[in-house]
Design a protein around this motif. Structure first.
Motif, mmCIF file in Angstrom:
data_model
loop_
_atom_site.group_PDB
_atom_site.id
_atom_site.type_symbol
_atom_site.label_atom_id
_atom_site.label_comp_id
_atom_site.label_asym_id
_atom_site.label_seq_id
_atom_site.Cartn_x
_atom_site.Cartn_y
_atom_site.Cartn_z
ATOM 1 N N SER A 158 85.210 -41.095 80.814
ATOM 2 C CA SER A 158 85.888 -40.112 79.962
ATOM 3 C C SER A 158 85.879 -38.724 80.604
ATOM 4 N N GLY A 159 87.034 -38.076 80.524
ATOM 5 C CA GLY A 159 87.194 -36.735 81.068
ATOM 6 C C GLY A 159 87.556 -36.681 82.547
ATOM 7 N N LEU A 160 87.506 -37.811 83.227
ATOM 8 C CA LEU A 160 87.820 -37.794 84.663
ATOM 9 C C LEU A 160 89.329 -37.704 84.891
ATOM 10 N N ASP A 161 89.708 -37.049 85.971
ATOM 11 C CA ASP A 161 91.125 -36.984 86.361
ATOM 12 C C ASP A 161 91.468 -38.225 87.177
ATOM 13 N N ALA A 162 92.519 -38.928 86.760
ATOM 14 C CA ALA A 162 92.924 -40.144 87.478
ATOM 15 C C ALA A 162 94.382 -40.033 87.884
ATOM 16 N N VAL A 163 94.682 -40.455 89.100
ATOM 17 C CA VAL A 163 96.071 -40.579 89.532
ATOM 18 C C VAL A 163 96.347 -42.049 89.812
ATOM 19 N N VAL A 164 97.398 -42.557 89.177
ATOM 20 C CA VAL A 164 97.859 -43.917 89.459
ATOM 21 C C VAL A 164 99.157 -43.769 90.246
ATOM 22 N N LYS A 173 101.805 -49.237 85.247
ATOM 23 C CA LYS A 173 101.852 -48.842 83.828
ATOM 24 C C LYS A 173 100.630 -49.318 83.048
ATOM 25 N N PRO A 174 100.269 -50.627 83.145
ATOM 26 C CA PRO A 174 99.066 -51.023 82.400
ATOM 27 C C PRO A 174 97.799 -50.329 82.899
ATOM 28 N N MET A 175 97.726 -50.029 84.191
ATOM 29 C CA MET A 175 96.555 -49.294 84.711
ATOM 30 C C MET A 175 96.459 -47.928 84.049
ATOM 31 N N ALA A 176 97.614 -47.250 83.959
ATOM 32 C CA ALA A 176 97.621 -45.925 83.330
ATOM 33 C C ALA A 176 97.214 -46.022 81.861
ATOM 34 N N ALA A 177 97.685 -47.083 81.177
ATOM 35 C CA ALA A 177 97.321 -47.260 79.759
ATOM 36 C C ALA A 177 95.817 -47.490 79.618
ATOM 37 N N LEU A 178 95.248 -48.301 80.493
ATOM 38 C CA LEU A 178 93.800 -48.580 80.420
ATOM 39 C C LEU A 178 92.981 -47.316 80.674
ATOM 40 N N LEU A 179 93.409 -46.528 81.660
ATOM 41 C CA LEU A 179 92.657 -45.312 81.979
ATOM 42 C C LEU A 179 92.800 -44.276 80.868
ATOM 43 N N THR A 180 93.974 -44.241 80.232
ATOM 44 C CA THR A 180 94.162 -43.336 79.094
ATOM 45 C C THR A 180 93.217 -43.738 77.962
ATOM 46 N N GLN A 181 93.160 -45.064 77.726
ATOM 47 C CA GLN A 181 92.270 -45.572 76.675
ATOM 48 C C GLN A 181 90.806 -45.272 76.988
ATOM 49 N N ALA A 182 90.496 -45.225 78.297
ATOM 50 C CA ALA A 182 89.113 -44.907 78.707
ATOM 51 C C ALA A 182 88.882 -43.392 78.747
ATOM 52 N N SER A 183 89.858 -42.627 78.195
ATOM 53 C CA SER A 183 89.748 -41.169 78.065
ATOM 54 C C SER A 183 89.778 -40.403 79.382
ATOM 55 N N CYS A 184 90.441 -40.971 80.383
ATOM 56 C CA CYS A 184 90.738 -40.194 81.590
ATOM 57 C C CYS A 184 91.955 -39.316 81.316
ATOM 58 N N THR A 185 92.130 -38.292 82.126
ATOM 59 C CA THR A 185 93.371 -37.514 82.122
ATOM 60 C C THR A 185 94.221 -38.112 83.236
ATOM 61 N N VAL A 186 95.344 -38.732 82.832
ATOM 62 C CA VAL A 186 96.039 -39.625 83.773
ATOM 63 C C VAL A 186 97.371 -39.038 84.244
ATOM 64 N N THR A 187 97.568 -39.064 85.530
ATOM 65 C CA THR A 187 98.870 -38.734 86.135
ATOM 66 C C THR A 187 99.443 -40.016 86.715
ATOM 67 N N VAL A 188 100.688 -40.323 86.381
ATOM 68 C CA VAL A 188 101.349 -41.495 86.975
ATOM 69 C C VAL A 188 102.359 -40.993 87.999
ATOM 70 N N ALA A 189 102.138 -41.350 89.252
ATOM 71 C CA ALA A 189 103.044 -40.915 90.323
ATOM 72 C C ALA A 189 103.930 -42.078 90.741
ATOM 73 N N HIS A 190 105.101 -41.759 91.281
ATOM 74 C CA HIS A 190 106.064 -42.790 91.692
ATOM 75 C C HIS A 190 106.943 -42.216 92.785
ATOM 76 N N SER A 191 108.003 -42.926 93.110
ATOM 77 C CA SER A 191 108.782 -42.521 94.291
ATOM 78 C C SER A 191 109.486 -41.174 94.105
ATOM 79 N N ARG A 192 109.624 -40.712 92.869
ATOM 80 C CA ARG A 192 110.282 -39.410 92.652
ATOM 81 C C ARG A 192 109.280 -38.266 92.496
ATOM 82 N N THR A 193 108.014 -38.571 92.586
ATOM 83 C CA THR A 193 106.982 -37.534 92.414
ATOM 84 C C THR A 193 107.086 -36.502 93.535
#
Ligand code: NDP
Length: 288
Positions: A158-164, A173-193
């Motif tokens: 909880s509280g950790l910054d995560a980049v997927v 997408k499911p990784m980002a959902a799991l990390l959000t549920q685990a109370s991380c602050t989540v950034t989802v990056a992709h080819s347009r980032t």
């Protein structure tokens, strides 16, 4: 500084052993073993290897493995009929249709036809919705394995910054959902980032699921970060990940190797999901 290696192979072996240890109790209560049906259409060599090793590990865990190998020219209707038959079969707790399917088959329609209660791959939109809303369902095996490795190393996330890096339905997408549920602050990056390196530089957790060999550079990574490399790429006959391993090892706190990191966790989580499905389907409570 040299990062620690996260030994996914050892962790997966432990998880498989824990699953296997729970099978006899289920069997005593339900008078049958948990069953996993795997459907392979066509001759894709990588898929054939996965299917063989899924079958082997399923049997080693004391579960029933039902393997259905269909010719590459199998029609959509025949495949859907098999899925329906497996949906109705009380000996089958989990159904996995190995992807990719041949081009003439509509993958989405096949995945939609699998009963969400037997969808141990977690690809059905009902399970994706359950994950997104925090309901009990089936979580895709690869991101579930990544989460287990992260929690094993870091404890409370909880509280950790995560980049997927990557936003596929199967991993990102499911990784980002799991990390959000685990109370991380989540950034989802992709080819347009824009300026991916600057996002990675802030992250305590980096999950790379891009499909590009050695893509994430060590000098993007925050010193001490935990790096989970989902990528499987073949370069000159060798398997490499999406993270440039040598440079990441100089900066990160811990890194999953390829092979031997995330890969083995995927099948172990599939067995775990099948065990859970069996208990739910048979109405037997699962301890632990
Ligand atoms: P996909 O090809 O479905 O998704 C790749 C993602 O990476 C996309 O979201 C894409 O963005 C993004 N991407 C591509 N180029 C860039 C870029 N330059 N910068 C940032 N993001 C980028 O792959 P999967 O998610 O299915 O798989 C990813 C990797 O994981 C592959 O190497 C695959 O082999 C491996 N894998 C490993 C498994 C295991 O068991 N260990 C299981 C499943 C996959 P966009 O959406 O914009 O196109």
């Amino acid at each position: 500084m040299t990062a620690e290696l996260i030994d996914g192979k050892a962790f997966a072996a432990g998880l498989r052993a824990r699953v296997a240890a729970q099978v006899p109790t289920f069997q005593a209560a339900a008078s049958r073993a948990p069953g996993l049906a795997v459907v392979l259409v066509g001759e894709d060599p990588a898929s054939a290897v996965y299917v063989r090793s899924k079958g082997k590990q399923t049997r080693e865990a004391g579960m029933e493995s039902f393997e259905h190998r269909l010719p590459a020219d199998t029609g959509q209707d025949d495949l859907l009929a098999l899925v329906e038959q497996l949906n109705a079969d009380p000996a089958v707790d989990g159904i996995l249709v190995q992807l990719p399917l041949p081009r003439h088959i509509d993958e989405q329609e096949v995945l939609l036809r699998i009963s969400p209660d037997k969808d141990v791959d977690g690809f059905h939109p009902v399970n994706a919705g359950r994950l997104a809303t925090g309901m009990e369902g089936f979580v895709p095996c690869t991101p579930l394995g990544c989460l287990m490795l992260l929690q094993d190393r870091l404890g409370d996330l909880s509280g950790l910054d995560a980049v997927v890096i990557g936003r596929s339905n199967i991993v990102g997408k499911p990784m980002a959902a799991l990390l959000t549920q685990a109370s991380c602050t989540v950034t989802v990056a992709h080819s347009r980032t824009r300026d991916l390196a600057s996002h990675v530089a802030r992250a305590d957790i980096v999950v790379a699921a891009v499909g590009r060999a050695n893509f994430v550079q060590g000098d993007w990574i925050k010193p001490g970060a935990t790096v989970i490399d989902v990528g499987i790429n073949r370069v000159e006959g060798k398997l490499v990940g999406d993270v440039d391993f040598a440079s990441a090892m100089r900066v990160a706190g811990a890194v999953t190797p390829v092979p031997g990191g995330v890969g083995p966790m995927t099948i172990a989580c599939l067995l775990r999901n099948t065990l859970v499905a069996a208990h739910r389907n048979a109405g037997v409570p699962l301890a632990g």
